[in-house]
Design a protein around this motif. Structure first.
Motif, mmCIF file in Angstrom:
data_model
loop_
_atom_site.group_PDB
_atom_site.id
_atom_site.type_symbol
_atom_site.label_atom_id
_atom_site.label_comp_id
_atom_site.label_asym_id
_atom_site.label_seq_id
_atom_site.Cartn_x
_atom_site.Cartn_y
_atom_site.Cartn_z
ATOM 1 N N ASP A 53 -2.631 10.549 1.574
ATOM 2 C CA ASP A 53 -2.551 9.722 2.779
ATOM 3 C C ASP A 53 -1.762 10.433 3.874
ATOM 4 O OD1 ASP A 53 -3.859 7.497 1.504
ATOM 5 O OD2 ASP A 53 -1.976 7.072 0.485
ATOM 6 N N PRO A 76 2.664 -4.481 4.790
ATOM 7 C CA PRO A 76 2.214 -4.781 6.155
ATOM 8 C C PRO A 76 2.631 -6.141 6.705
ATOM 9 C CG PRO A 76 0.449 -3.752 4.897
ATOM 10 C CD PRO A 76 1.538 -4.064 3.932
ATOM 11 N N LEU A 121 2.341 5.240 0.130
ATOM 12 C CA LEU A 121 2.205 6.483 0.885
ATOM 13 C C LEU A 121 2.033 7.620 -0.115
ATOM 14 C CD1 LEU A 121 4.800 5.971 3.729
ATOM 15 C CD2 LEU A 121 2.557 6.997 4.098
ATOM 16 N N TYR A 175 -3.800 0.858 5.456
ATOM 17 C CA TYR A 175 -2.608 0.677 6.274
ATOM 18 C C TYR A 175 -2.950 -0.314 7.382
ATOM 19 C CZ TYR A 175 -0.721 4.770 3.839
ATOM 20 O OH TYR A 175 -0.277 5.650 2.878
ATOM 21 N N ILE A 213 4.342 0.712 1.764
ATOM 22 C CA ILE A 213 4.206 -0.036 3.018
ATOM 23 C C ILE A 213 3.865 -1.473 2.688
ATOM 24 C CG2 ILE A 213 2.884 -0.274 5.149
ATOM 25 C CD1 ILE A 213 2.482 2.716 5.171
ATOM 26 N N GLY A 264 -4.984 5.246 4.576
ATOM 27 C CA GLY A 264 -4.506 4.511 3.404
ATOM 28 C C GLY A 264 -5.590 4.366 2.356
ATOM 29 N N THR A 268 0.854 -1.194 0.000
ATOM 30 C CA THR A 268 0.000 0.000 0.000
ATOM 31 C C THR A 268 0.888 1.241 0.000
ATOM 32 O OG1 THR A 268 -1.676 1.228 1.262
ATOM 33 C CG2 THR A 268 -0.240 -0.225 2.515
ATOM 34 N N LEU A 270 4.623 -1.531 8.620
ATOM 35 C CA LEU A 270 3.737 -0.623 9.341
ATOM 36 C C LEU A 270 4.461 0.018 10.517
ATOM 37 C CD1 LEU A 270 0.473 -2.763 9.340
ATOM 38 C CD2 LEU A 270 0.732 -0.529 8.260
ATOM 39 N N ALA A 325 6.958 2.676 9.487
ATOM 40 C CA ALA A 325 6.324 3.908 9.032
ATOM 41 C C ALA A 325 6.124 4.908 10.162
ATOM 42 C CB ALA A 325 4.977 3.593 8.386
#
Length: 378
Positions: free
Chosen positions: A50, A375, A46, A129, A373, A97, A44, A350, A353
């Motif tokens: 976001d 996760p 950034l 996110y 990202i 996100g 996902t 995550l 971040a």
């Protein structure tokens, strides 16, 4: 497949006392309804939008890290003068996100949901996110078998924004367009679209390195705001292309007004009849970002046939209707690895971040520095 009962999810909370709190929490994994799927989020991006939701009006320099390695907590202060603009989201813990991609691990009973089971999909709908996301199957696009989650993670916001700019240009009767912050990931996509569709595009950048990058990608018209010749360069490019619509990612400062001024100058240089009211050609600047947080400054020296307004992707898609919006999505799917390919400079978890040094890096929004990202990355 065994469905985990919970997974990490990032949340952003602005308190009434002026404190921003960004955290990772354990969120239960919902059971999908008949029209829904559960996706294991694997990538996902950034995006600037976001980052805007994640940090609000907080002062990044005040960031403080606490919590644990798996469940970090970042707090920041919001300047008192900025709290008024945050009133609508006070004391609400918001998921973050816009878009992402991953594998469908559970599906509802509807044929549309069942058809996605086990497939890698791109998706949009907020709350990406997270390690798991439950959403309607209609908000997912099945990726080609050779496409990865990273390939599809940015299938919506940047590609549809770039296509939306071109579609707006056509619908409003313009023949060429101007784009600022043009060396961005979005700007590079827009260049590829315009080259493929034979549309003249004037790119505005702020550094010679960015100009060189775009020219190496085949961009014909690139104007650098750092040069003393910028206004004349832009005017000549507008004369050559006839561009009369612009999309401005900066928002603040003088750039929007400078674009309108150069459009008017370009038109007047070829005019055969003088008019004290300026040219009759409508000149339009749409502001779609806020990279420059200063007020927008306009010096009205470009007649009366002009406009400045805001432009956002989702209201645009609603205006054009479901059928036309689907045509844009179909094009993105067909050209995912070519015209609409996204490139990432960094891949982070995550938890990473929320690390102060990583926050400092991706909030700079530097050209060529796009973060993804992942996760489930260890």
């Amino acid at each position: 497949m065994l469905i985990p009962t919970s997974g990490l999810q990032m949340r952003s909370l602005i308190k009434a006392n002026g404190e921003l709190e960004i955290s990772l929490v354990d969120a239960p994994t919902p059971t999908p309804g008949p029209l829904e799927v559960v996706v294991r989020v694997e990538a996902t991006p950034l995006n600037p939008s976001d980052i805007g939701l994640l940090f609000g009006a907080a002062d990044i320099q005040t960031r403080v890290l606490s919590g644990t390695s798996t469940h970090p907590l970042v707090t920041m202060k919001i300047p008192e003068r900025a709290m008024k603009s945050m009133q609508g989201r006070l004391d609400q813990s918001l998921p973050v996100g816009n878009e992402g991609a991953g594998t469908v691990i559970a599906a509802g009973t509807s044929p549309a949901a069942q058809a996605l089971l086990g497939k890698t999909v791109a998706m949009i709908g907020g709350g990406m996110y997270a390690q798991y996301r439950c959403l309607e199957a209609a908000n997912c696009i099945a990726l080609a078998p050779d496409a990865t989650a990273a390939d599809g993670a940015s299938s919506f916001v940047n590609p549809l924004t770039a296509l939306g700019m071109v579609e707006t240009m056509r619908r409003e009767g313009h023949k060429a367009l101007v784009h600022t912050a043009a060396a961005s990931n979005l700007g590079q996509m827009l260049n590829r679209i315009c080259q493929k569709d034979h549309i003249e595009l004037v790119n505005i950048v702020r550094q010679p390195e960015q100009a060189a990058l775009l020219r190496s990608m085949g961009a014909r018209y690139v104007c650098d705001t750092s040069l003393s010749t910028f206004m004349e360069d832009l005017t000549q490019a507008l004369m050559d292309t006839g561009a009369s619509i612009a999309f401005d990612a900066t928002g603040g400062g003088q750039l929007a007004g400078q674009i309108l001024t150069c459009m008017e100058t370009a038109l007047n240089r070829t005019a055969t009849v003088y008019s004290r009211y300026g040219s009759t050609t409508h000149k339009q600047v749409y502001i779609y970002g806020g990279l420059d947080v200063r007020p927008t400054e306009i010096t009205r020296n470009f007649g009366f046939a002009w406009g400045i307004g805001g432009w956002l992707l989702f209201p645009f898609l609603n205006r054009i209707g479901q059928d036309d919006a689907q045509k844009l999505r179909d094009r993105v799917s067909a050209e995912l690895k070519t015209t609409f390919a996204s490139h990432y400079s960094n891949r982070i978890t995550l938890a990473q971040a929320l690390q102060p040094d990583v926050i400092a890096a991706y909030t700079q929004r530097a050209t060529g520095s796009k973060y993804l990202i992942t996760p489930h990355q260890a």
